[in-house]
Structure formats: structure tokens, C-alpha cells
Design an enzyme around this catalytic site. Structure first.
Site, PDB file in Angstrom:
ATOM      1  N   LYS A  36      -0.385  86.533  43.066  1.00  0.00           N
ATOM      2  CA  LYS A  36      -0.270  87.265  44.330  1.00  0.00           C
ATOM      3  C   LYS A  36      -0.944  88.611  44.166  1.00  0.00           C
ATOM      4  CE  LYS A  36       2.161  86.099  47.615  1.00  0.00           C
ATOM      5  NZ  LYS A  36       1.745  84.969  48.479  1.00  0.00           N
ATOM      6  N   THR A  83       2.875  81.796  44.024  1.00  0.00           N
ATOM      7  CA  THR A  83       2.511  83.212  44.184  1.00  0.00           C
ATOM      8  C   THR A  83       3.589  83.935  44.985  1.00  0.00           C
ATOM      9  OG1 THR A  83       1.220  83.011  46.234  1.00  0.00           O
ATOM     10  CG2 THR A  83       0.071  82.539  44.175  1.00  0.00           C
ATOM     11  N   ARG A  97     -28.386 121.689  40.752  1.00  0.00           N
ATOM     12  CA  ARG A  97     -28.085 120.751  41.832  1.00  0.00           C
ATOM     13  C   ARG A  97     -26.577 120.584  41.926  1.00  0.00           C
ATOM     14  NH1 ARG A  97     -28.937 114.536  39.433  1.00  0.00           N
ATOM     15  NH2 ARG A  97     -27.475 114.832  37.717  1.00  0.00           N
TER      16      ARG A  97
HETATM   17  O1  LIG Z   1     -27.505 112.191  36.629  1.00  0.00           O
HETATM   18  C1  LIG Z   1     -28.433 111.441  37.015  1.00  0.00           C
HETATM   19  N1  LIG Z   1     -28.739 110.342  36.274  1.00  0.00           N
HETATM   20  C2  LIG Z   1     -29.744 109.483  36.644  1.00  0.00           C
HETATM   21  O2  LIG Z   1     -30.028 108.475  35.935  1.00  0.00           O
HETATM   22  C3  LIG Z   1     -30.441 109.772  37.821  1.00  0.00           C
HETATM   23  N2  LIG Z   1     -31.473 109.152  38.467  1.00  0.00           N
HETATM   24  C4  LIG Z   1     -31.721 109.880  39.585  1.00  0.00           C
HETATM   25  O3  LIG Z   1     -32.603 109.610  40.452  1.00  0.00           O
HETATM   26  N3  LIG Z   1     -30.903 110.977  39.650  1.00  0.00           N
HETATM   27  C5  LIG Z   1     -30.084 110.928  38.571  1.00  0.00           C
HETATM   28  N4  LIG Z   1     -29.092 111.738  38.155  1.00  0.00           N
END
Ligand SMILES: O=c1[nH]c(=O)c2[nH]c(=O)[nH]c2[nH]1
Length: 301
Positions: free
Chosen positions: A12, A57, A179
Site C-alpha cells: 500500500k 495491501t 551567479r
Molecule cells: O553547477 C553547474 N554544473 C553544471 O554541470 C552546469 N552546466 C551548466 O550549464 N550550468 C552548470 N552549473
């Protein structure tokens, strides 16, 4: 034409067991999602339709609810171990039982600076999980415990770079040394043995994963995951290996130049699809044998 029954299991899935402890006016809540599956010699159930060996179940579901009352819900690992052992003892044809439990956590709603006695708000930082595999009877009994966390959504707004990667004629990704790094983390770790203080271990590993995500200066999500795993194995001897599945939740800088605006890493579009999917296992060289620990745990390398 020769045909035979291959691998099979039945049970289940996703019984939503909510247990309220109301021994005092200050209630406690445990909110679980319990799945059970039995494997073993269930050939007849499939090939001839004879269900003599089948513990329904429906019974498995009832047992999860009855145990929540009779035995209570302690750590989800203990609840799963108890259920798994019981099913093997109840169904002679069963060779293994796989019990998966997810736990949704609730916090008390603050009222006048105090947590309310019986009103709760769902806590948002990840779902605790365990997958327990129990096998064998009597002295032959073995149990494997893989616990973890899923839906742990984390983001860092700097301290993440990605550059130096392979380029070919289809590469358009710009290199970056600043980033956003964001993911909805799934981590599962295999315990080396039973008899662990499951709650303490979970709380500490979760805190450590978060701390490492925050403090590792990331050169890639791969490197961040490895660092997080390494920290867990270094500080938690009870853990034999840890596996991650992490979608790279891309945040793309928006081009505001058509509006005469600069955008020095301030405005992003959060894309939900597609996403990079980074999966990795970090394991001790001398890890114990995994046995059936990873049996039917989807989504991992
Ligand atoms: O941390 C990352 N790993 C990757 O393998 C990857 N590939 C990508 O396009 N951006 C990122 N960023």
C-alpha cells in the site's frame, strides 16, 4: 514461448497517517506518509491468481494506522523497522519488506508570543524521509536504513561561480564568477548500522548540510554537493554513504538595457524548466555492504 514472472513487490502506497497525542491540552502532532511493499515468493498470486500467500495491501494500510495508536510514532526509522519486521512475521512467503516513511513537520502557531496548544502551521524546510528494508526471520533478520530529506529548497545570492567548462560549437553559456545557486535538494544517507539516535542524527545532518551549502564557495553544484557529503561523512561515523539529487534551479539575469537600465546581478528570471540535474554519491572507502538498502529507491545514480 517461455515467459516467467520477473521482479515484483506489492503493498500500500502513501497511507497518510496523522497521529495526535492529546494526553494534555498541549497536543502533539505527527504527520506521516507511509508506504509498504512486500517481496518474496508471490508467484502464484501472479501466475495462477491464487492469493493464499498474499497479505492484502488493505491489511498493510490498517496495520500502519493501528501501530500509530498501539505503539505510537517514535522516530520514523523505528516506526518503519517495527512495521517491516511485523509484515515479514505475518506473511510467511515474504522475504523482504520495504517501508518508506515521509514526515511533514508542523510548528505551533505563535499567539501572544507563545506557541498555541493545538493550532499548527506546516513547517517549510524540507520533508524528512526514511526507506527501511527488512529481510529474513529470527537470527537471520537484517535491516537496512536509508534516511534523508527532500524538498529542501535553498538559494545563495552570491558565492557561486561556473567557468572553465568544455566548449564546443553549441556552447553559448557565458562564464560567470558571480551567479545565483539554487536547488531543491534530495539527500539520502545510508546508516552503517541500526541502534542510532535517529532524531539527533537527522537534526545534526540537516543543519550540517545547510551550513555547508551556505559556506562552501561554489565552483559548481557538483563541487558543493561533494563538499556537503564529505562533511557529513567526516562528522557522522554512523553514516556509510550519502547520495544527492539536486536540480540546478537556474536564475537568469534579465536584460534591462532596452529600458536604459543597468542590471548588476539584481533582477533575475527564475526558470522552472529545463533544469540541470546533478546527482552524486559520496561514500567511505571502507563502507559496509549496502545489501538491499537501496532497493527500489528511485531517482539516484
Ligand atoms: O553547477 C553547474 N554544473 C553544471 O554541470 C552546469 N552546466 C551548466 O550549464 N550550468 C552548470 N552549473
Amino acid at each position: 514461448m517461455a515467459i516467467h514472472l520477473g521482479a515484483n513487490q506489492y503493498g500500500k502506497a502513501e497511507s497518510r497517517v496523522v497521529r495526535i497525542y492529546r494526553d494534555s491540552p498541549r497536543h502533539q502532532i505527527r504527520d506521516l506518509n507511509v508506504s509498504s511493499a512486500l517481496r518474496g515468493d508471490f508467484e502464484d498470486a501472479h501466475t495462477t491468481g491464487d492469493q493464499a500467500d498474499v497479505l492484502p495491501t488493505d491489511t498493510q494500510k490498517n496495520t500502519a494506522f493501528a501501530f500509530a495508536k498501539e505503539k505510537g510514532v517514535g522516530a520514523i526509522e523505528d516506526f518503519a523497522l517495527t512495521l517491516g519486521g511485523h509484515f515479514i512475521d505475518s506473511a510467511p512467503a515474504a522475504e523482504g519488506a520495504r517501508i518508506e516513511v515521509e514526515e511533514y513537520s508542523w510548528e505551533r502557531i505563535p499567539v501572544d508570543g507563545e506557541g498555541h496548544d493545538h493550532s499548527f502551521v506546516r513547517a517549510g524546510s524540507g520533508v524528512r524521509t526514511t526507506v527501511v528494508n527488512v529481510e529474513g526471520r529470527g537470527d537471520e533478520r537484517r535491516a537496512y536504513v536509508v534516511s534523508g530529506i527532500k524538498d529542501l529548497v535553498v538559494l545563495k545570492s552570491t558565492g557561486s561561480e561556473f567557468h572553465g567548462f568544455l566548449k564546443d560549437r553549441y556552447t553559448t553559456l557565458p562564464e560567470t564568477n558571480d551567479r545565483i545557486l539554487a536547488t531543491s535538494l534530495v539527500a539520502r544517507w545510508r546508516y552503517d548500522h541500526a541502534g542510532v539516535d535517529w532524531d539527533k542524527s537527522y537534526d545534526e545532518i540537516k543543519a550540517l548540510l545547510l551550513e555547508q551549502f551556505a559556506t562552501i564557495h561554489s565552483l559548481a553544484l557538483q563541487q558543493t554537493l561533494y563538499g556537503m557529503g564529505e562533511a557529513v561523512l567526516e562528522r557522522h561515523p554512523e553514516v556509510a554513504e550519502i547520495r544527492f539529487s539536486a536540480p540546478n534551479k537556474h536564475h537568469f539575469l534579465v536584460d534591462l538595457s532596452p529600458f536604459g537600465l543597468e542590471n548588476p546581478n539584481e533582477v533575475f528570471i527564475a526558470a522552472d524548466r529545463p533544469y540541470g540535474l546533478i546527482e552524486a554519491t559520496v561514500v567511505r572507502d571502507d563502507a559496509s555492504d549496502a545489501g538491499s538498502a537501496w532497493h527500489a529507491v528511485p531517482g539516484f545514480v
